[in-house]
Motif scaffolding. Structure first.
Motif, PDB file in Angstrom:
ATOM      1  N   GLY A  84       0.812  -1.213   0.000  1.00 29.99           N
ATOM      2  CA  GLY A  84       0.000   0.000   0.000  1.00 29.99           C
ATOM      3  C   GLY A  84       0.847   1.265   0.000  1.00 29.99           C
ATOM      4  N   ILE A  85       1.922   1.264   0.782  1.00 27.62           N
ATOM      5  CA  ILE A  85       2.817   2.431   0.813  1.00 27.62           C
ATOM      6  C   ILE A  85       3.431   2.670  -0.559  1.00 27.62           C
ATOM      7  CG2 ILE A  85       5.017   3.296   1.711  1.00 27.62           C
ATOM      8  CD1 ILE A  85       4.346   1.942   4.351  1.00 27.62           C
ATOM      9  N   LEU A  86       3.920   1.616  -1.178  1.00 31.21           N
ATOM     10  CA  LEU A  86       4.530   1.745  -2.504  1.00 31.21           C
ATOM     11  C   LEU A  86       3.514   2.214  -3.528  1.00 31.21           C
ATOM     12  CD1 LEU A  86       6.719  -1.491  -2.518  1.00 31.21           C
ATOM     13  CD2 LEU A  86       7.449   0.859  -2.087  1.00 31.21           C
ATOM     14  N   TYR A  87       2.284   1.745  -3.386  1.00 32.35           N
ATOM     15  CA  TYR A  87       1.227   2.145  -4.324  1.00 32.35           C
ATOM     16  C   TYR A  87       0.911   3.627  -4.202  1.00 32.35           C
ATOM     17  CZ  TYR A  87      -3.458   2.637  -6.266  1.00 32.35           C
ATOM     18  OH  TYR A  87      -4.552   3.055  -6.962  1.00 32.35           O
ATOM     19  N   LEU A  88       0.786   4.118  -2.970  1.00 37.30           N
ATOM     20  CA  LEU A  88       0.434   5.521  -2.758  1.00 37.30           C
ATOM     21  C   LEU A  88       1.569   6.463  -3.152  1.00 37.30           C
ATOM     22  CD1 LEU A  88      -1.507   5.409   0.635  1.00 37.30           C
ATOM     23  CD2 LEU A  88      -2.439   5.657  -1.668  1.00 37.30           C
ATOM     24  N   LYS A  89       2.794   6.020  -2.949  1.00 33.53           N
ATOM     25  CA  LYS A  89       3.933   6.873  -3.310  1.00 33.53           C
ATOM     26  C   LYS A  89       4.161   6.912  -4.817  1.00 33.53           C
ATOM     27  CE  LYS A  89       7.492   7.147  -0.696  1.00 33.53           C
ATOM     28  NZ  LYS A  89       8.744   6.875   0.063  1.00 33.53           N
ATOM     29  N   HIS A  90       3.676   5.890  -5.503  1.00 32.87           N
ATOM     30  CA  HIS A  90       3.816   5.837  -6.963  1.00 32.87           C
ATOM     31  C   HIS A  90       2.455   5.476  -7.562  1.00 32.87           C
ATOM     32  CE1 HIS A  90       8.155   5.836  -6.188  1.00 32.87           C
ATOM     33  NE2 HIS A  90       7.924   4.870  -5.313  1.00 32.87           N
ATOM     34  N   ARG A  91       1.442   6.272  -7.209  1.00 36.43           N
ATOM     35  CA  ARG A  91       0.071   5.945  -7.604  1.00 36.43           C
ATOM     36  C   ARG A  91      -0.040   5.797  -9.118  1.00 36.43           C
ATOM     37  NH1 ARG A  91      -4.855   6.227  -5.105  1.00 36.43           N
ATOM     38  NH2 ARG A  91      -4.043   7.361  -3.304  1.00 36.43           N
ATOM     39  N   GLY A  92      -0.709   4.689  -9.522  1.00 39.39           N
ATOM     40  CA  GLY A  92      -0.899   4.449 -10.940  1.00 39.39           C
ATOM     41  C   GLY A  92       0.188   3.620 -11.573  1.00 39.39           C
ATOM     42  N   LYS A  93       1.237   3.296 -10.797  1.00 32.99           N
ATOM     43  CA  LYS A  93       2.340   2.520 -11.335  1.00 32.99           C
ATOM     44  C   LYS A  93       2.437   1.189 -10.595  1.00 32.99           C
ATOM     45  CE  LYS A  93       5.035   6.671 -12.461  1.00 32.99           C
ATOM     46  NZ  LYS A  93       6.324   7.375 -12.266  1.00 32.99           N
ATOM     47  N   LYS A  99       2.140  -3.101 -11.651  1.00 32.68           N
ATOM     48  CA  LYS A  99       1.056  -4.013 -11.991  1.00 32.68           C
ATOM     49  C   LYS A  99       0.587  -4.818 -10.783  1.00 32.68           C
ATOM     50  CE  LYS A  99       2.464  -4.577 -16.825  1.00 32.68           C
ATOM     51  NZ  LYS A  99       2.885  -5.542 -17.881  1.00 32.68           N
ATOM     52  N   LEU A 100       1.530  -5.222  -9.898  1.00 30.91           N
ATOM     53  CA  LEU A 100       1.157  -6.005  -8.731  1.00 30.91           C
ATOM     54  C   LEU A 100       0.229  -5.217  -7.821  1.00 30.91           C
ATOM     55  CD1 LEU A 100       1.402  -8.469  -6.898  1.00 30.91           C
ATOM     56  CD2 LEU A 100       3.460  -7.453  -5.902  1.00 30.91           C
ATOM     57  N   ALA A 101       0.622  -3.992  -7.491  1.00 31.81           N
ATOM     58  CA  ALA A 101      -0.201  -3.160  -6.611  1.00 31.81           C
ATOM     59  C   ALA A 101      -1.559  -2.873  -7.233  1.00 31.81           C
ATOM     60  CB  ALA A 101       0.525  -1.855  -6.298  1.00 31.81           C
ATOM     61  N   ALA A 102      -1.574  -2.574  -8.526  1.00 30.40           N
ATOM     62  CA  ALA A 102      -2.831  -2.256  -9.206  1.00 30.40           C
ATOM     63  C   ALA A 102      -3.801  -3.428  -9.183  1.00 30.40           C
ATOM     64  CB  ALA A 102      -2.546  -1.838 -10.643  1.00 30.40           C
ATOM     65  N   SER A 103      -3.263  -4.653  -9.156  1.00 27.76           N
ATOM     66  CA  SER A 103      -4.126  -5.832  -9.165  1.00 27.76           C
ATOM     67  C   SER A 103      -4.629  -6.200  -7.781  1.00 27.76           C
ATOM     68  CB  SER A 103      -3.372  -7.029  -9.760  1.00 27.76           C
ATOM     69  OG  SER A 103      -2.287  -7.405  -8.918  1.00 27.76           O
ATOM     70  N   LEU A 104      -4.099  -5.542  -6.736  1.00 22.78           N
ATOM     71  CA  LEU A 104      -4.465  -5.886  -5.367  1.00 22.78           C
ATOM     72  C   LEU A 104      -5.079  -4.738  -4.584  1.00 22.78           C
ATOM     73  CD1 LEU A 104      -1.270  -7.928  -4.391  1.00 22.78           C
ATOM     74  CD2 LEU A 104      -3.507  -8.845  -5.009  1.00 22.78           C
ATOM     75  N   ILE A 105      -4.870  -3.504  -5.023  1.00 22.28           N
ATOM     76  CA  ILE A 105      -5.355  -2.343  -4.283  1.00 22.28           C
ATOM     77  C   ILE A 105      -6.748  -1.955  -4.771  1.00 22.28           C
ATOM     78  CG2 ILE A 105      -4.958   0.076  -3.699  1.00 22.28           C
ATOM     79  CD1 ILE A 105      -2.868  -1.666  -2.510  1.00 22.28           C
ATOM     80  N   PRO A 106      -7.751  -1.884  -3.873  1.00 20.50           N
ATOM     81  CA  PRO A 106      -9.080  -1.398  -4.277  1.00 20.50           C
ATOM     82  C   PRO A 106      -8.983   0.031  -4.795  1.00 20.50           C
ATOM     83  CG  PRO A 106      -9.166  -2.472  -2.123  1.00 20.50           C
ATOM     84  CD  PRO A 106      -7.721  -2.313  -2.464  1.00 20.50           C
ATOM     85  N   GLN A 107      -9.601   0.284  -5.935  1.00 26.68           N
ATOM     86  CA  GLN A 107      -9.546   1.603  -6.560  1.00 26.68           C
ATOM     87  C   GLN A 107     -10.756   2.432  -6.143  1.00 26.68           C
ATOM     88  OE1 GLN A 107      -6.782   2.297  -8.481  1.00 26.68           O
ATOM     89  NE2 GLN A 107      -6.133   0.240  -7.881  1.00 26.68           N
ATOM     90  N   VAL A 108     -10.511   3.611  -5.564  1.00 31.44           N
ATOM     91  CA  VAL A 108     -11.601   4.490  -5.145  1.00 31.44           C
ATOM     92  C   VAL A 108     -12.134   5.243  -6.361  1.00 31.44           C
ATOM     93  CG1 VAL A 108     -12.271   6.393  -3.638  1.00 31.44           C
ATOM     94  CG2 VAL A 108     -10.542   4.763  -2.888  1.00 31.44           C
ATOM     95  N   ARG A 109     -13.436   5.095  -6.622  1.00 33.17           N
ATOM     96  CA  ARG A 109     -14.038   5.780  -7.762  1.00 33.17           C
ATOM     97  C   ARG A 109     -14.358   7.217  -7.393  1.00 33.17           C
ATOM     98  NH1 ARG A 109     -17.042   0.929  -7.803  1.00 33.17           N
ATOM     99  NH2 ARG A 109     -18.859   2.032  -7.004  1.00 33.17           N
ATOM    100  N   ASP A 110     -14.261   8.095  -8.384  1.00 37.59           N
ATOM    101  CA  ASP A 110     -14.644   9.477  -8.120  1.00 37.59           C
ATOM    102  C   ASP A 110     -16.163   9.571  -8.129  1.00 37.59           C
ATOM    103  OD1 ASP A 110     -15.531   9.643 -10.819  1.00 37.59           O
ATOM    104  OD2 ASP A 110     -13.526  10.248 -11.471  1.00 37.59           O
ATOM    105  N   GLU A 111     -16.684  10.742  -7.736  1.00 37.64           N
ATOM    106  CA  GLU A 111     -18.124  10.908  -7.567  1.00 37.64           C
ATOM    107  C   GLU A 111     -18.891  10.715  -8.863  1.00 37.64           C
ATOM    108  OE1 GLU A 111     -18.885  14.606  -5.692  1.00 37.64           O
ATOM    109  OE2 GLU A 111     -17.818  14.100  -3.842  1.00 37.64           O
ATOM    110  N   LYS A 112     -18.310  11.095 -10.006  1.00 38.83           N
ATOM    111  CA  LYS A 112     -18.996  10.920 -11.282  1.00 38.83           C
ATOM    112  C   LYS A 112     -19.170   9.434 -11.605  1.00 38.83           C
ATOM    113  CE  LYS A 112     -17.419  15.258 -13.350  1.00 38.83           C
ATOM    114  NZ  LYS A 112     -16.655  15.868 -14.463  1.00 38.83           N
ATOM    115  N   GLU A 113     -18.131   8.654 -11.338  1.00 40.48           N
ATOM    116  CA  GLU A 113     -18.212   7.223 -11.610  1.00 40.48           C
ATOM    117  C   GLU A 113     -19.205   6.553 -10.681  1.00 40.48           C
ATOM    118  OE1 GLU A 113     -13.855   5.886 -13.202  1.00 40.48           O
ATOM    119  OE2 GLU A 113     -14.055   6.338 -11.079  1.00 40.48           O
TER     120      GLU A 113
END
Length: 258
Positions: free
Chosen positions: A230-239, A241-255
């Motif tokens: 989680g720390i690595l994901y937040l420090k390099h958000r959007g980068k 593949k491992l983190a992206a496949s395991l971290i729940p993605q918060v949708r914005d209000e429009k979505e």
């Protein structure tokens, strides 16, 4: 959704369908065997399979394919394999594996909860990646402790054995010190007497203490592993593949309104 995303969604659907069919077959089998307790566990499993979808709708997050797959396999492994097919007894490390996975999954849920607040425009305070990861870790450990409370309560009040027994070959106890000093005495135990009958167990029968502490320790490991991700994901958000496949993605209000 791109082609890759559609392919991943199809794979997730296939996995869920296969697991669902296996659970239904297990429910039918338990019905004909007259084991209605296990049949209920199978039906409960089908409801638990809906947990990712419920989290998706209630928390306003998108559960990645990788994480959702882990959740589904975890539920199937715990209820169908662990409880109904007695993997907890047949495979000694089964419980350890699942508690480690549980620590990981609960940290993911805690991470999604705090990240939801952290990215909301309604809150002016923005938390550091380390604090978000720390909250996820604490959330996971709290859930782990509450689960151990539940296991103890079920064993104490209903005579179950959710806190599995361990055979320990020795103990160290100050109670056995003949001088009364606060110095532990080491004792090797080969057999015990239960209801007047001698059992050569190779040790004494520990009732749940070792199992509880072991479960909390491996829960700790799972929570730490996810917190680091989680720390690595937040420090390099959007980068990554491992983190992206395991971290729940918060949708914005429009979505979320769609």
């Amino acid at each position: 959704m791109n082609l890759k995303g559609m392919n991943l969604k199809k794979e997730r659907t296939k996995i869920q369908m296969v697991l669902t069919v296996l659970v239904i077959l297990s429910v039918v089998r338990q019905f004909f065997l007259g084991n209605y307790h296990n049949m209920f566990l199978g039906i409960l499993t089908l409801f638990l399979f809906m947990v990712p979808a419920v989290l998706d709708q209630t928390l306003g997050v998108t559960i990645p394919v990788g994480l959702e797959t882990v959740i589904l396999i975890f539920i199937f492994s715990a209820e169908i394999l662990g409880e109904i097919n007695a993997f907890y007894v047949k495979i000694p490390v089964w419980d350890t594996i699942l508690h480690t996975t549980n620590g990981f999954l609960m940290a993911a849920i805690g991470f999604a909860l705090i990240d939801l607040f952290n990215r909301s425009d309604r809150f002016s305070i923005k938390m550091s990646p380390y604090f978000v990861a720390f909250f996820a870790f604490c959330f996971s450990m709290t859930v782990g402790v509450l689960w151990e409370f539940f296991e103890f309560s079920m064993d104490w009040f209903f005579g179950l054995d959710m806190q599995k027994d361990w055979i320990l070959p020795s103990i160290s106890s100050v109670k056995l010190n003949p001088t009364g000093a606060n110095v532990p005495v080491h004792v090797d135990i080969q057999s015990v007497v239960i209801n007047g009958e001698k059992w050569n167990l190779g040790g004494y029968l520990d009732i749940g203490i070792v199992d509880t502490m072991k479960d909390l320790m491996v829960n700790f490991i799972g929570a730490v592993v996810f917190s680091i991700i989680g720390i690595l994901y937040l420090k390099h958000r959007g980068k990554g593949k491992l983190a992206a496949s395991l971290i729940p993605q918060v949708r914005d209000e429009k979505e979320q309104k769609r």
